[in-house]
Design an enzyme around this catalytic site. Sequence first.
Site, PDB file in Angstrom:
ATOM      1  N   HIS A 121       0.874  -1.182   0.000  1.00 26.89           N
ATOM      2  CA  HIS A 121       0.000   0.000   0.000  1.00 26.89           C
ATOM      3  C   HIS A 121       0.910   1.230   0.000  1.00 26.89           C
ATOM      4  O   HIS A 121       2.037   1.169   0.492  1.00 26.89           O
ATOM      5  CB  HIS A 121      -0.817  -0.073   1.300  1.00 26.89           C
ATOM      6  CG  HIS A 121      -1.874   0.982   1.451  1.00 26.89           C
ATOM      7  ND1 HIS A 121      -1.587   2.270   1.857  1.00 26.89           N
ATOM      8  CD2 HIS A 121      -3.217   0.938   1.300  1.00 26.89           C
ATOM      9  CE1 HIS A 121      -2.714   2.961   1.937  1.00 26.89           C
ATOM     10  NE2 HIS A 121      -3.720   2.182   1.593  1.00 26.89           N
ATOM     11  N   ASP A 198       3.358  -4.212   7.980  1.00 23.25           N
ATOM     12  CA  ASP A 198       2.109  -3.468   7.822  1.00 23.25           C
ATOM     13  C   ASP A 198       0.974  -4.444   8.143  1.00 23.25           C
ATOM     14  O   ASP A 198       0.707  -5.365   7.374  1.00 23.25           O
ATOM     15  CB  ASP A 198       2.017  -2.946   6.381  1.00 23.25           C
ATOM     16  CG  ASP A 198       0.657  -2.348   6.041  1.00 23.25           C
ATOM     17  OD1 ASP A 198      -0.266  -2.410   6.888  1.00 23.25           O
ATOM     18  OD2 ASP A 198       0.509  -1.828   4.926  1.00 23.25           O
ATOM     19  N   GLN A 201      -4.299  -4.902   7.106  1.00 23.95           N
ATOM     20  CA  GLN A 201      -5.303  -5.837   6.583  1.00 23.95           C
ATOM     21  C   GLN A 201      -5.275  -7.178   7.313  1.00 23.95           C
ATOM     22  O   GLN A 201      -6.027  -8.087   6.965  1.00 23.95           O
ATOM     23  CB  GLN A 201      -5.090  -6.072   5.080  1.00 23.95           C
ATOM     24  CG  GLN A 201      -5.236  -4.829   4.217  1.00 23.95           C
ATOM     25  CD  GLN A 201      -6.655  -4.293   4.191  1.00 23.95           C
ATOM     26  OE1 GLN A 201      -7.610  -4.988   4.551  1.00 23.95           O
ATOM     27  NE2 GLN A 201      -6.803  -3.050   3.791  1.00 23.95           N
ATOM     28  N   LYS A 224     -10.253  -0.296  10.740  1.00 23.51           N
ATOM     29  CA  LYS A 224     -10.487  -1.472   9.904  1.00 23.51           C
ATOM     30  C   LYS A 224     -10.859  -2.692  10.736  1.00 23.51           C
ATOM     31  O   LYS A 224     -11.121  -3.767  10.216  1.00 23.51           O
ATOM     32  CB  LYS A 224      -9.235  -1.791   9.070  1.00 23.51           C
ATOM     33  CG  LYS A 224      -8.914  -0.729   8.011  1.00 23.51           C
ATOM     34  CD  LYS A 224      -7.863  -1.247   7.055  1.00 23.51           C
ATOM     35  CE  LYS A 224      -7.125  -0.153   6.321  1.00 23.51           C
ATOM     36  NZ  LYS A 224      -7.911   0.493   5.268  1.00 23.51           N
ATOM     37  N   CYS A 364      -4.864   2.615  -3.526  1.00 21.91           N
ATOM     38  CA  CYS A 364      -3.634   3.132  -2.902  1.00 21.91           C
ATOM     39  C   CYS A 364      -2.470   2.189  -3.122  1.00 21.91           C
ATOM     40  O   CYS A 364      -1.649   1.971  -2.220  1.00 21.91           O
ATOM     41  CB  CYS A 364      -3.825   3.403  -1.413  1.00 21.91           C
ATOM     42  SG  CYS A 364      -5.097   4.599  -1.087  1.00 21.91           S
TER      43      CYS A 364
END
Lengths: 409, 145
Positions: A121, A198, A201, A224, A364
């Site tokens: 991302h 990261d 997600q 999220k 993104c």
Amino acid sequence: MNISDVRSYFPILNQEVNGNPLVYLDSAATSQKPIQVIEAVDKYYREYNSNVHRGVHTLGTKATDGYEGARDKVRKFINAKSTQEIIFTRGTTTALNTVAASYGRANLQEGDEIVITYMEHHSNIIPWQQLAKATGATLKYLPLQEDGTILLEDVRKTVNANTKLVSVTMVSNVLGVMNPIKEITQIAHSNGAVMVVDGAQAAPHMKIDVQDLDIDFLGFSGHKMCGPTGIGVLYGKKQLLENMEPIEFGGEMIDFVDLYDSTWKELPWKFEGGTPIIAGAIGLGAAIDFLTEVGLDNIQAHEHRLAVYALEKMSTVEGMTIYGPKDAAKRAGLVTFNLADVHPHDVATVLDAEGIAVRAGHHCAQPLMKWLKASATARASFYLYNTEEEIDKLVSGLLKTKEYFSDVF
Amino acid sequence: MSSNNLDQLYRQVIMDHYKNPRNKGVLEDDSLTINMNNPTCGDRIQLTLKVNDGKVTDAKFEGEGCSISMSSASMMTQAIKGKDIKEALKLSTIFSDMMQGKDYDDGIDLGDIEALSGVSKFPARIKCATLAWKAMEKGLKEDEQ
């Protein structure tokens, strides 16, 4: 709490959009919020709104307990050793930028290498581009396989003694690919590099154990994972964080302030300059309680079922291109696709008329879009409240879209 | 939203411009080149304009995007060819008003462009429709200076 009745806790889902029941398939962008989270934030503002870590009064103590209590919930959620390793941020972007600006600027120089992947991302690309520009370090990209997965063999070839930092997403927001973080971390460490992850997600959908993975830094976002917007987390190993300088200076993060110099509070507060995101942290704490009660294993299993079902049903639509691994075992609960020559914006507009919310655009991740040779794609992403019936609606919406544009192509 | 509303968005004439774009390509020699993209969705356009004595004598576009952005680019190039810079910019203002659902100057024959008026009911799609027009404005305003 049973996975089949979690839906009733999300008031927003009980509405019609454009004359049809809302089918929300955009949780990878932001998830919906259960009533428990909405009420926790509401209760803070109604009953004990106050600043934290100062003042002797009763509300101040309650607010501090709420805020610091949320920190401990986060610690347990990712199995960190200490709350000193949990820094509240505005989101994943701020978390990754903090690592780049603080750890990166202090520890990288010309000749050093930073390794990321093509599937990142923008928030896990640009901080490293900027860091490379500022320090003279080189930014390198790990290649992807045809199906979007990473080969450990390629990691071993790319990461070397010059590599000082490796940053990889745990789950791709476009391909849905789940990366072998533990193995990549071992390769990074054996070359003396720190491992940044990261988790935007991943944290909402699966168990993350930072000690088992042995990662050095992790960023993720509250919004999220059923929490409010504006709150996120940076996890860092204590010995690394201790040697890092804050990047924001002001109230809340200081120890002693003199005319020409100051000292910082201890961890984690030295990284939390200014009045923190109190309501957000309390809301995130409530979200963690909610997800824990439902059970992350149950959530992951539910999403896997939906992914298998969606891949199967969507593949039957003629002209459908699905990106990422065809094998559902290799992917999380999202499907990125294109429908024949219909532009994803047009797909999303026709679906919206049916009450179905999907994302359309570059997600993104422009370098990945180039790799996929697609200027834009559409994405349906699932969470614990989605159902197979909703995927059926998506598929019939896609058939309608095709029919609608059949005159054109 | 009813399919009637969708039909207002995807009018026949829009689909025709999407399928058979007018003025697709790149002008060479002494032309103004404007690149513009829509960072939120990935649509992009390259507009080339030829301006002589304050008049747009030719216009072409290349790009990638949805039916609305590409048909709008096609219609825009068609509309401004042969117009004075002032007239072209005036058209752009009218178009912008139309997109925002405002009353617009209907003293000028808008031709095919009128078909895009349905976009104003789809707020998320307005920036698709205005991309090419913004590129044209940018190019002509720079040329005026």
